[in-house]
Design an enzyme around this catalytic site. Structure first.
Site, PDB file in Angstrom:
ATOM      1  N   GLY A  93      20.899 -19.161  22.787  1.00 44.86           N
ATOM      2  CA  GLY A  93      19.730 -20.289  23.798  1.00 44.86           C
ATOM      3  C   GLY A  93      18.486 -20.251  23.075  1.00 44.86           C
ATOM      4  N   HIS A 109     -18.469 -23.500  16.593  1.00 44.59           N
ATOM      5  CA  HIS A 109     -18.061 -23.180  15.561  1.00 44.59           C
ATOM      6  C   HIS A 109     -18.871 -21.332  14.568  1.00 44.59           C
ATOM      7  CE1 HIS A 109     -17.784 -24.651  11.017  1.00 44.59           C
ATOM      8  NE2 HIS A 109     -19.518 -23.864  10.369  1.00 44.59           N
ATOM      9  N   LEU A 136       7.202 -23.027  35.160  1.00 45.03           N
ATOM     10  CA  LEU A 136       5.052 -22.554  34.136  1.00 45.03           C
ATOM     11  C   LEU A 136       4.695 -21.722  35.640  1.00 45.03           C
ATOM     12  CD1 LEU A 136       5.465 -25.033  31.466  1.00 45.03           C
ATOM     13  CD2 LEU A 136       6.241 -22.719  31.263  1.00 45.03           C
ATOM     14  N   LYS A 149      10.833  -9.206  48.796  1.00 46.31           N
ATOM     15  CA  LYS A 149      12.234  -8.525  48.320  1.00 46.31           C
ATOM     16  C   LYS A 149      12.353  -7.345  47.289  1.00 46.31           C
ATOM     17  CE  LYS A 149      15.727 -11.209  45.424  1.00 46.31           C
ATOM     18  NZ  LYS A 149      16.760 -11.536  46.364  1.00 46.31           N
ATOM     19  N   THR A 152      10.720 -18.649  46.483  1.00 47.99           N
ATOM     20  CA  THR A 152      11.925 -18.254  45.604  1.00 47.99           C
ATOM     21  C   THR A 152      12.125 -18.135  44.307  1.00 47.99           C
ATOM     22  OG1 THR A 152      12.886 -19.886  46.821  1.00 47.99           O
ATOM     23  CG2 THR A 152      12.557 -18.112  48.284  1.00 47.99           C
ATOM     24  N   GLU A 206      21.929 -22.186  19.421  1.00 49.48           N
ATOM     25  CA  GLU A 206      21.285 -23.156  20.042  1.00 49.48           C
ATOM     26  C   GLU A 206      22.343 -24.785  19.874  1.00 49.48           C
ATOM     27  OE1 GLU A 206      20.371 -25.928  22.298  1.00 49.48           O
ATOM     28  OE2 GLU A 206      19.025 -23.668  22.187  1.00 49.48           O
ATOM     29  N   GLY A 254      15.799 -21.522  23.401  1.00 51.81           N
ATOM     30  CA  GLY A 254      14.630 -22.475  24.167  1.00 51.81           C
ATOM     31  C   GLY A 254      13.424 -21.345  23.238  1.00 51.81           C
TER      32      GLY A 254
END
Length: 432
Positions: A174, A418, A294, A33, A139, A197, A176
């Site tokens: 928040g 390395h 995620l 959409k 969705t 928080e 997070g």
């Protein structure tokens, strides 16, 4: 028109599944959409990282590069220009995905999809007048707005990434991943940032020691953290701008899921390890199933769903999904922490090593702030957690190790180039 597969939602799960499906020869239709790419590409993962990179360069120009022998006189962050570049990056990536879908033969319809019930026997699902043999729900999710007075005046991730000016003061509700990344961005850009928080630590489920270290680093940079603090009124925060960042929830309403009896539990579509719902022929992938919100999880879930539709044996495993906070320095984690392992009754031990044991890390990180933690159950690695640049790249190696359930002797045989920062993994293994 009968389709082999109709996909609702063009985010990471949806567009990836659509391309895989079409390339496999299935007649595929994708409903989106808004913009292909979903939240992650348009107003999340990618735009935030583009802006965070601009902020990181600015930090270096302001003095972060001085210890390396590089100085800049009177550096300026043109935030509007950084936003313009961000928009260009997003536009280019969206165009690339659309071109790839078109080349693969995916049909895209830009409208809200609504399931109207059961269709014809050979194609039992009817969506906006089109019939499908299989249905994949992708969705996604949307920001949660907590029940706080005045919360309607706060920004979500969408609005804050669209700002073209840096606010003098920014309050973030928040602590997070999203909240911390925005705190990092606007702190570097010049805002006075305060993070509120409710719990006693930032960074959610991340390793507590790493969360504490990250908090102290950002306190030194000028960010204020108010832990165990419940905001009751947005107006009380006294900030020019307020970001609400307390989590996300699956988008499950307004699309007719109830018309075919899709099972919803705890606000998300219930799926098994093959991404099947309770309705035969209907699958769900990405944030909508609430398992792991995620983008990289969504990609893999999309693959499992399409493979199952194609009759290929596949299943989703959630034990080796990495998480990253793209602050400066970065934090990354995968699997169990020592705390979560012990809470589950797992006999766990921890190996902890400063990142400065990596020569490449020391060469590129003057302050040496960083840590690598490996969590063991006997001789098997069950978790890994990092603070330090580039943790987001190092964690990929550890993801493969956990996925393959490698033991300590097998890990010791991995040859790291390395010098690389990822050699910290080998150092930590040999110190276990």
């Amino acid at each position: 028109m009968i389709y082999d597969l109709i996909i609702i939602g063009g985010g990471p799960a949806g567009y990836h599944a659509a391309e895989l499906s079409a390339k496999a020869g299935l007649k595929t239709l994708l409903f989106e959409k808004r913009n292909v790419g979903g939240v992650c590409l348009n107003e999340g993962c990618i735009p935030s990282k583009a802006l965070l990179y601009s902020a990181k360069l600015y930090d270096s120009a302001k003095g972060g590069a001085t210890p390396y022998g590089v100085t800049c006189d009177n550096p300026v962050l043109d935030y509007a220009a950084a936003v313009k570049r961000k928009d260009k990056v997003v536009k280019k990536l969206v165009s690339g995905i659309e071109a790839s879908l078109k080349k693969s033969g995916v049909e895209i319809i830009r409208e809200q999809a609504v399931i109207v019930g059961r269709g014809i026997p050979d194609a039992p699902f009817t969506i906006n007048g089109r019939n499908a043999k299989h249905l994949l729900i992708c969705t996604g999710s949307e920001p949660i707005l907590p029940p706080i007075k005045g919360i309607e005046t706060a920004m979500t991730n969408r609005e804050i990434l669209a700002l073209t000016e840096v606010p003098k003061t920014l309050a973030i509700i928040g602590g997070g991943v999203i909240g911390l990344e925005m705190a990092s961005l606007f702190n570097s850009a010049g805002s006075k940032v305060t993070v509120y928080e409710m719990t006693d630590k930032i960074a959610g489920p991340f390793d507590r020691e790493i969360s504490d270290m990250l908090q102290k680093i950002y306190e030194k940079k000028g960010v204020t953290f108010k832990l165990k603090t419940a905001v009751k009124d947005v107006a009380d925060l006294g900030a020019d701008k307020v970001l609400a960042s307390v989590g996300r929830r699956a988008v499950i309403t307004g699309m007719g899921f109830e018309s075919i009896g899709i099972h919803i539990e705890k606000g998300a579509v219930v799926t098994d390890t093959q991404m099947k719902t309770n309705v035969p022929g209907v699958f769900a992938a990405g944030d909508v199933n609430g398992k792991s919100m995620l983008a990289h999880t969504a990609y893999r879930e999309a693959e499992v769903a399409v493979n199952t539709i194609l009759g290929k044996k596949d299943c989703m495993e959630y034990n080796a999904i990495p998480s990253v906070i793209y602050t400066n320095p970065e934090a990354a984690g995968i699997g169990e922490t020592l705390e979560t392992a012990k809470a589950k009754g797992i006999n766990a031990a921890e190996t902890k090593l400063p990142m400065m044991y990596s020569g490449r890390f020391m060469a590129e990180n003057e302050n040496g702030e960083g840590i690598c933690k490996l969590i063991w159950n006997g001789d098997r690695l069950i978790g890994a957690h990092l603070l330090g640049n580039p943790a987001s790249e190092i964690i990929s190696t550890l993801s493969a190790v956990l996925y393959r359930e490698m033991n300590i002797e097998q890990i010791k045989k991995i040859i790291f180039p390395h010098p690389t920062a990822a050699e910290i993994v080998k150092e930590a293994v040999f110190h276990a």
